[in-house]
Design a protein around this motif. Structure first.
Motif: not given
Length: 115
Positions: A27-48
């Motif tokens: 959908d173009g919300l994430l473009a080439p070069g954009d960073k994803l959150p670190p694994v630990r950060t996203l896991a914490s944010d999502l409760g995973l």
């Protein structure tokens, strides 16, 4: 980009994360070069669990949607395999129609090629 998971859904949560990233890239919300959150950060944010998010990221990397660059993080490469496959399929349809094949004949050719 915000991610969310439904712990009660039939779809596994790692798949929900993977799908959301693929959709955001498409959908173009994430473009080439954009960073994803670190694994630990996203896991914490999502409760995973960390391993759950890591599994989603590994699948995204295998599909060439993202690349993990050590301390530099995980970055978006582009639309990856799914979009490339759609483009190849569309080109195939255009070509077989130019050749005058019916849809049934075109599908038969694909089935032969897959074996």
């Amino acid at each position: 980009m915000r991610f969310a998971v439904d712990h009660d859904a039939a779809e596994p949560v790692y798949e929900q994360v993977r799908r959301q990233v693929v959709e955001a890239v498409s959908d173009g919300l994430l473009a080439p070069g954009d960073k994803l959150p670190p694994v630990r950060t996203l896991a914490s944010d999502l409760g995973l669990a960390v391993n759950t998010v890591a599994k989603a990221y590994k699948e995204l990397e295998a599909a060439a949607v993202v690349a993990t660059r050590g301390r530099a993080g995980t970055v978006v490469l582009g639309a990856g395999v799914e979009q490339a496959a759609r483009a190849a399929a569309a080109a195939y349809v255009t070509r077989v129609r130019e050749l005058g094949l019916t849809d049934a004949d075109a599908l038969a050719q694909v089935r032969r090629a897959l074996v």
